[in-house]
Design a protein around this motif. Sequence first.
Motif, PDB file in Angstrom:
ATOM      1  N   THR A  36       0.558  -1.749  -0.517  1.00  0.00           N
ATOM      2  CA  THR A  36      -0.052  -0.062   0.037  1.00  0.00           C
ATOM      3  C   THR A  36       0.691   1.372   0.600  1.00  0.00           C
ATOM      4  O   THR A  36       0.361   1.928  -1.000  1.00  0.00           O
ATOM      5  CB  THR A  36      -1.197   0.013   1.050  1.00  0.00           C
ATOM      6  N   ASN A  37       2.004   1.170   0.921  1.00  0.00           N
ATOM      7  CA  ASN A  37       2.974   2.236   1.270  1.00  0.00           C
ATOM      8  C   ASN A  37       3.241   3.301  -0.571  1.00  0.00           C
ATOM      9  O   ASN A  37       3.384   4.052  -0.679  1.00  0.00           O
ATOM     10  CB  ASN A  37       3.697   2.790   2.190  1.00  0.00           C
ATOM     11  N   LEU A  80       0.885   4.781  -2.707  1.00  0.00           N
ATOM     12  CA  LEU A  80       0.560   5.753  -2.027  1.00  0.00           C
ATOM     13  C   LEU A  80       1.784   6.633  -2.286  1.00  0.00           C
ATOM     14  O   LEU A  80       1.489   7.759  -3.189  1.00  0.00           O
ATOM     15  CB  LEU A  80      -0.289   5.706  -0.784  1.00  0.00           C
ATOM     16  N   SER A  93      -1.201   3.076   5.392  1.00  0.00           N
ATOM     17  CA  SER A  93      -0.502   1.520   5.001  1.00  0.00           C
ATOM     18  C   SER A  93      -0.338   1.098   6.378  1.00  0.00           C
ATOM     19  O   SER A  93      -0.913   0.228   6.477  1.00  0.00           O
ATOM     20  CB  SER A  93       1.139   1.829   4.525  1.00  0.00           C
ATOM     21  N   ILE A 148      -3.448   0.571   8.272  1.00  0.00           N
ATOM     22  CA  ILE A 148      -3.913  -0.593   7.170  1.00  0.00           C
ATOM     23  C   ILE A 148      -4.064  -2.067   7.759  1.00  0.00           C
ATOM     24  O   ILE A 148      -4.129  -3.073   7.954  1.00  0.00           O
ATOM     25  CB  ILE A 148      -4.104  -0.815   5.858  1.00  0.00           C
TER      26      ILE A 148
END
Length: 455
Positions: A179-180, A183, A205, A208
């Motif tokens: 996710t990081n 993003l 991140s 989550i």
Amino acid sequence: MDEEKDFLGTEPVGRLLFRLAVPTVTAQLINMMYNIVDRIYIGHIPEEGAMALTGVGVCMPLIMIVSAFAAFVAYGGAPRATIFMGKGEHDQAEKTLGNCFVIQIIISVLLTAALLLWNRDFLMAFGASANTVDYGVDYMNIYALGTIFVQLTLGMNAFITAQGFAKTGMLSVLIGAVTNIILDPVFIFGLHMGVRGAALATILSQAISCVWVLVFLLGKKTHLRIRVQNMRLEKTIVLPCLALGLSNFVMQSSESVISVCFNASLLQYGGDIAVGAMTILTSVMQFAMLPMQGLGQGAQPIISYNYGAGNVKRVKAAFRLLLKSSLLYSCLLWVFVMLFPQGFAAMFTSDGSLLSYTQMALRIYMGSMFLFGIQMACQMTFISLGNAKASILVAVMRKFILLLPLIYIMPHIFTADKARAVYMAEPVADFLAICFTSVLFYFQFKKALRQMQGA
């Protein structure tokens, strides 16, 4: 304890360590991406990348402190929970989990308040200059809001790994890291948020990952579950966990203190470029340390469980395999750093001056890395055995007794290039610390085995 839970005491040690260590090492490598992917993107921001990288680099002491508090609770609590599992004391193991969960929340609230109120003061004290401090403040104002996610993700994930669910622990980190990585470029470049975008990507991140960890520890697959009745704090549970976790806290939080000292000395002798190089050196050192910590975390459930069960043979076998694996990794990494320093430096900057300076500094700073597997294997085994005193001693010895004074002593010995002399403090301290730890471990490990045989 049923067969499903007893695999830590019955499965062949070599196969078991491989099964647990591969996901934990992978998780640590992925976790490293949390710490360095922001800096990789930030370092390549057009025109201001070098200054922004230095400003965010000065945030590292604060970020290390946040991580250190997670380790303070978790890496004391998780091994003790596993030892209780080995003894068949399931209720005590779950009480340990519940108490540590509450302590993590309390620490998160306090840290968030401190970071929001005083981050500029901290950053100036940690070596930021007038040119770089605003970048650091922009990053920390957002990062502080996600402190609770960082604390619970890092802290509670240790209890997942400690039960032998290494793959689940790896997924906890993988979900957030992916996710990081997605993003970061969106916020930094796409939305033109710069360092603020990097911080926002990081905390979203971690949020989550936090949800994933808590869902697992509240669910049916885990052996140890978070329960409301175990959240009443008991000093007989909390204090031994904090005592054992203190070595990890010292080891990680001292990185922030050491970073302050390094940055202040390097700013004096080498200016902003020397501080910027230190940001990259810290990142590469994390690359070195995290896989070894992953190996140690893979071995920890095996050593702790069998120590609690009184199985001397399996404890010895697990340590020997951990030592060989850690030493092999540290030697290989040292070879790559010595041969290809420019490859590591280029990950973080495209600035020609900073790139050239960092290549030189990296070879010096990582000079003793080939032996560092010994240090990590011994220190992680002390923690796995519940030996709080020895684990604290080796952590304090390396950082405070040896490295801290050497940062200031070395420039007075090697006066021709004082900035280079500051970097030399690290390999000298590492070599002396490894010698000390090896001798202490020899006697303490023999003592622990005799106590197991006499139990």
